[in-house]
Motif scaffolding. Structure first.
Motif, mmCIF file in Angstrom:
data_model
loop_
_atom_site.group_PDB
_atom_site.id
_atom_site.type_symbol
_atom_site.label_atom_id
_atom_site.label_comp_id
_atom_site.label_asym_id
_atom_site.label_seq_id
_atom_site.Cartn_x
_atom_site.Cartn_y
_atom_site.Cartn_z
ATOM 1 N N ALA A 96 0.832 -1.209 0.000
ATOM 2 C CA ALA A 96 0.000 0.000 0.000
ATOM 3 C C ALA A 96 0.858 1.248 0.000
ATOM 4 N N LEU A 97 0.432 2.219 -0.773
ATOM 5 C CA LEU A 97 1.075 3.531 -0.814
ATOM 6 C C LEU A 97 0.404 4.442 0.198
ATOM 7 N N LEU A 98 1.133 5.421 0.672
ATOM 8 C CA LEU A 98 0.605 6.420 1.585
ATOM 9 C C LEU A 98 -0.774 6.892 1.107
ATOM 10 N N PRO A 99 -1.847 6.632 1.853
ATOM 11 C CA PRO A 99 -3.198 6.943 1.361
ATOM 12 C C PRO A 99 -3.471 8.429 1.198
ATOM 13 N N THR A 100 -2.730 9.281 1.896
ATOM 14 C CA THR A 100 -2.976 10.724 1.794
ATOM 15 C C THR A 100 -2.217 11.384 0.643
ATOM 16 N N ALA A 101 -1.446 10.603 -0.108
ATOM 17 C CA ALA A 101 -0.697 11.181 -1.231
ATOM 18 C C ALA A 101 -1.670 11.746 -2.274
ATOM 19 N N GLU A 102 -1.369 12.946 -2.778
ATOM 20 C CA GLU A 102 -2.171 13.560 -3.835
ATOM 21 C C GLU A 102 -1.591 13.161 -5.188
ATOM 22 N N VAL A 103 -2.463 12.693 -6.087
ATOM 23 C CA VAL A 103 -2.025 12.231 -7.407
ATOM 24 C C VAL A 103 -2.768 13.030 -8.475
ATOM 25 N N ASP A 104 -2.033 13.631 -9.408
ATOM 26 C CA ASP A 104 -2.663 14.475 -10.425
ATOM 27 C C ASP A 104 -3.642 13.697 -11.298
ATOM 28 N N LEU A 105 -3.371 12.418 -11.528
ATOM 29 C CA LEU A 105 -4.258 11.605 -12.354
ATOM 30 C C LEU A 105 -5.655 11.517 -11.740
ATOM 31 N N ASP A 106 -5.724 11.425 -10.412
ATOM 32 C CA ASP A 106 -7.023 11.336 -9.747
ATOM 33 C C ASP A 106 -7.866 12.577 -10.039
ATOM 34 N N ARG A 107 -7.230 13.738 -9.981
ATOM 35 C CA ARG A 107 -7.970 14.982 -10.235
ATOM 36 C C ARG A 107 -8.486 15.027 -11.667
ATOM 37 N N PHE A 108 -7.647 14.638 -12.624
ATOM 38 C CA PHE A 108 -8.090 14.654 -14.019
ATOM 39 C C PHE A 108 -9.272 13.716 -14.231
ATOM 40 N N LEU A 109 -9.167 12.492 -13.737
ATOM 41 C CA LEU A 109 -10.246 11.527 -13.942
ATOM 42 C C LEU A 109 -11.530 11.967 -13.243
ATOM 43 N N LEU A 110 -11.399 12.606 -12.072
ATOM 44 C CA LEU A 110 -12.578 13.106 -11.370
ATOM 45 C C LEU A 110 -13.255 14.212 -12.173
ATOM 46 N N LEU A 111 -12.471 15.186 -12.639
ATOM 47 C CA LEU A 111 -13.037 16.283 -13.420
ATOM 48 C C LEU A 111 -13.611 15.788 -14.743
ATOM 49 N N ALA A 112 -12.911 14.874 -15.393
ATOM 50 C CA ALA A 112 -13.381 14.353 -16.678
ATOM 51 C C ALA A 112 -14.685 13.581 -16.506
ATOM 52 N N GLY A 113 -14.771 12.766 -15.463
ATOM 53 C CA GLY A 113 -15.994 12.016 -15.225
ATOM 54 C C GLY A 113 -17.177 12.930 -14.987
#
Length: 263
Positions: A96-113
């Motif tokens: 498992a990776l640090l759960p609080t890490a911010e990932v730019d891909l997550d933001r793009f996929l959220l906005l795109a969805g």
């Protein structure tokens, strides 16, 4: 190991990790696999994978024992870089990776969805702006990147089309005939007949190169509109669309045309 600050991970355009206010330099990773481990986990749903999945992705040619040993080493190195004991955790057969890490891909996929679901062009433009480049371009041939890469590309094409960003869309999808048609229309509305003809030429070349087909009926009708003031439609040569249109107009009036200059 003390908390070095929030962790931000960029996967789009290039792999970058920022810990606190310090970006980790490319040579700041003790080993290449440590960086790849962080990138792999950042791509995973919930930031975690089964231990066997990680070993298979990063050390597919090693025996399970050797792969597990390499995983432990890479995880230790990743924790050193991230400055946190919980940066990468191996427990219960999972990684498992640090759960609080911010990932730019997550933001793009959220906005795109959100944009695709709402059909909002402004939201789609914001989502397109959030995609700052190709997913992990330095790892484009790795098997574990292929699925996420296709997901990102598909979403990016959707939001570009919804936002009406036709020029960027044809860079990503060269054979998108509708996007080329929109660009031809834009050039015609701007009074740029030569630009419209060149756009059509790019469409014809892209369709032939990518799909082995000719432009459709609507595209051909647009081309007829482009050359209506120049004379009959040009022949089936590739390139030099404006020059061919001028030649057609000249031949219509005189029946002859002199062409000078080097071949």
């Amino acid at each position: 190991m003390s908390d070095a600050g929030p962790v931000r991970i960029a996967l789009l355009g290039a792999f970058r990790v920022v810990v606190g206010d310090r970006e980790v330099p490319a040579d700041g990773w003790p080993g290449r696999r440590a960086a790849e481990l962080v990138a792999l986990l950042a791509l995973a749903e919930g930031r975690r994978l089964q231990r066997e999945q990680v070993v298979e992705a990063l050390w597919p040619h090693l025996a399970p024992e050797a792969g597990a040993a390499n995983l432990r080493k890479a995880a230790h190195q990743a924790r050193q870089v991230l400055g946190r004991e919980d940066g990468v955790v191996l427990a219960g057969g999972r990684v498992a990776l640090l759960p609080t890490a911010e990932v730019d891909l997550d933001r793009f996929l959220l906005l795109a969805g959100r944009a695709v679901r709402s059909g909002d062009a402004r939201a789609a433009a914001d989502a397109a702006d959030a995609c700052t480049g190709e997913l992990l371009p330095d790892h484009r041939y790795e098997e574990w990147v292929q699925g996420p890469r296709e997901q990102v590309r598909s979403r990016y094409v959707e939001v570009l089309r919804l936002a009406g960003r036709w020029a960027r869309l044809v860079e990503v999808e060269p054979a998108d005939e509708h996007a080329h048609q929109q660009l031809v229309r834009e050039a015609l509305r701007a009074g740029d007949r030569h630009g419209a003809i060149r756009r059509y030429g790019r469409l014809r070349t892209a369709l032939q190169t990518e799909l082995g087909v000719a432009p459709g009926r609507r595209s051909r009708a647009l081309y007829e509109e482009c050359v209506a003031g120049l004379g009959p439609a040009a022949t089936a040569f590739v390139g030099r669309q404006v020059e061919l249109a001028r030649a057609g107009a000249a031949l219509r009036g005189t029946g002859a045309l002199a062409v000078r200059g080097p071949g």
